[in-house]
Design a protein around this motif. Structure first.
Motif, PDB file in Angstrom:
ATOM      1  N   GLN A 124       0.828  -1.211   0.000  1.00  0.00           N
ATOM      2  CA  GLN A 124       0.000   0.000   0.000  1.00  0.00           C
ATOM      3  C   GLN A 124       0.860   1.258   0.000  1.00  0.00           C
ATOM      4  O   GLN A 124       0.474   2.289  -0.542  1.00  0.00           O
ATOM      5  CB  GLN A 124      -0.925  -0.010   1.222  1.00  0.00           C
ATOM      6  N   SER A 181      -4.313  -2.900  -7.799  1.00  0.00           N
ATOM      7  CA  SER A 181      -4.569  -3.485  -9.110  1.00  0.00           C
ATOM      8  C   SER A 181      -3.710  -4.740  -9.214  1.00  0.00           C
ATOM      9  O   SER A 181      -2.483  -4.669  -9.162  1.00  0.00           O
ATOM     10  CB  SER A 181      -4.190  -2.490 -10.213  1.00  0.00           C
ATOM     11  N   ARG A 186      -6.149  -9.041  -2.412  1.00  0.00           N
ATOM     12  CA  ARG A 186      -7.297  -8.227  -2.826  1.00  0.00           C
ATOM     13  C   ARG A 186      -8.202  -7.925  -1.622  1.00  0.00           C
ATOM     14  O   ARG A 186      -8.715  -6.814  -1.471  1.00  0.00           O
ATOM     15  CB  ARG A 186      -8.065  -8.967  -3.926  1.00  0.00           C
ATOM     16  N   LYS A 206       0.757   0.649  -6.391  1.00  0.00           N
ATOM     17  CA  LYS A 206      -0.649   0.283  -6.525  1.00  0.00           C
ATOM     18  C   LYS A 206      -0.867  -0.883  -7.478  1.00  0.00           C
ATOM     19  O   LYS A 206      -1.938  -1.469  -7.490  1.00  0.00           O
ATOM     20  CB  LYS A 206      -1.452   1.494  -7.018  1.00  0.00           C
ATOM     21  N   GLU A 237      -7.818  -1.656  -2.979  1.00  0.00           N
ATOM     22  CA  GLU A 237      -7.446  -0.625  -3.952  1.00  0.00           C
ATOM     23  C   GLU A 237      -6.322  -1.078  -4.875  1.00  0.00           C
ATOM     24  O   GLU A 237      -6.029  -0.418  -5.881  1.00  0.00           O
ATOM     25  CB  GLU A 237      -7.026   0.657  -3.222  1.00  0.00           C
TER      26      GLU A 237
END
Length: 371
Positions: A265, A295, A288, A269, A293
């Motif tokens: 984090q 990808s 996930r 990303k 957030e």
């Protein structure tokens, strides 16, 4: 051991040494399924008692030692006419099965992957079902072919039968026998046809079975015919208990991924997960859940070439198209990016992976999940 079995009135036919260290093979005389399940259940209790009284420990784990062969519970099956006692699997041509036998065999081929939670009820069960071992990895069948999950022994016409080699020695004998009979019965009801018998090694075909208890439970939940036949209420309770056990085993991995997600984090990303198998799918799902957030892109995990400091990573293995397709399809439905091709090059320093079509996939972080 013979003395203890005799005292318990167990129908043990032979008891011989197997290929593993201190591993024994035990054969029971043939009889109806319920009596054999009773015998296996009592035998396990009897052997543990005999072992303890002699200062040793008897285990029925499917894979108790990493570098030794696993232990199975092979189930030989034939069907007899209630009125005549005739084996209805016997065909008109010597050495060949009847049409009904073909339906039964095809039922096993179709439904065994969905019933694996009964044959492999523990996390350890799936360590036995590995490439290069004597345990099966798919639902192929053949005449006296021990690399197949379904072996038809060469025997007299009245002894025509199929040997199911999927269940581990840790399986509940009542559920394993009920499960295999259910698979065969559905094949008869649906008039299914089996594949051609395999004369070569079934290991060359690859995996067609669930690779973990979690996958096996998903397969069982998704098979309505098997749920209905085994009892929907029972299956729901069984899956709930086993899924709780499975999640408990995954806790150490989740703790690692919690720390990883916090790091991710703060450092990027976009995450590329190399590993389309069980490990990769599990990592992707947990990441996930922990960091929605992010990808996440998942790539199949069969690289031909790895460059950089990760060159010693254990990533090369047998391709398993059926199970990989199922896993990647499930991840795609959950909104994650999927590359259903093998990774042909991994460059850790550049944080990128090349897939079989020649395209490069870059991320802020690269996670290699193999095993």
């Amino acid at each position: 051991m013979y003395d203890y079995c005799e005292a318990m009135e167990l129908d043990v036919d032979t008891l011989i040494h197997e290929s593993g260290a201190a591993q024994l093979e035990v054969n029971f005389t043939h009889d109806d399924a319920l009596s054999r399940a009773d015998q296996v259940f009592l035998f396990k209790r009897t052997m543990r008692e005999a072992a303890m009284r002699h200062g040793v420990y008897a285990t029925f784990l499917a894979k108790p030692m990493e570098n030794e062969p696993g232990s199975a519970m092979h189930i030989h099956q034939s069907l007899l006419d209630v009125k005549t006692g005739r084996n209805v699997f016997t065909g008109k041509t010597e050495g060949k099965g009847s049409k009904l036998f073909g339906h039964y065999l095809a039922g096993l081929q179709k439904y065994v992957p969905m019933a694996m939670a009964f044959f492999g009820p523990n996390v350890n069960s799936y360590r036995r079902l590995a490439l290069g071992q004597v345990a099966p990895i798919n639902v192929q069948w053949g005449y006296d072919n021990r690399t197949c999950g379904l072996r038809v022994p060469m025997d007299t016409p009245e002894n025509m039968r199929v040997e199911s080699r999927f269940a581990g020695s840790d399986a509940n004998p009542y559920l394993a026998m009920a499960g295999t009979l259910a698979c065969g019965l559905m094949g008869i009801r649906e008039q299914l046809k089996p594949t051609e018998p395999l004369a070569s090694s079934a290991q060359d075909i690859g995996f067609e079975l669930p690779r973990s208890l979690g996958e096996a439970l998903d397969e069982l939940e998704g098979c309505r015919p098997l749920r209905d036949l085994m009892g929907a209420r029972f299956v729901r309770a069984y899956v709930s208990v086993k899924r709780k056990e499975y999640e408990k085993q995954l806790e150490p991995l989740q703790l690692e991924l919690v720390a990883m997600s916090r790091w991710l984090q703060h450092s990027g990303k976009r995450v590329v997960v190399v590993g389309g198998g069980f490990a990769g799918a599990t990592c992707a799902r947990i990441l996930r859940r922990l960091a929605p957030e992010l990808s996440i892109c998942v790539i199949d995990d069969q690289p031909d070439m790895i460059t950089g400091p990760m060159s010693n990573a254990m990533l090369v293995g047998l391709r398993e198209p059926a199970s990989v397709t199922r896993r990647l399809g499930a991840l795609a439905r959950e909104g994650m990016g999927v590359v259903a091709q093998a990774a042909t090059a991994i460059e850790p320093d550049a944080l990128r992976v090349r897939s079989a079509d020649g395209g490069w996939h870059a991320g802020d972080r690269l996670v290699v999940a193999a095993g």
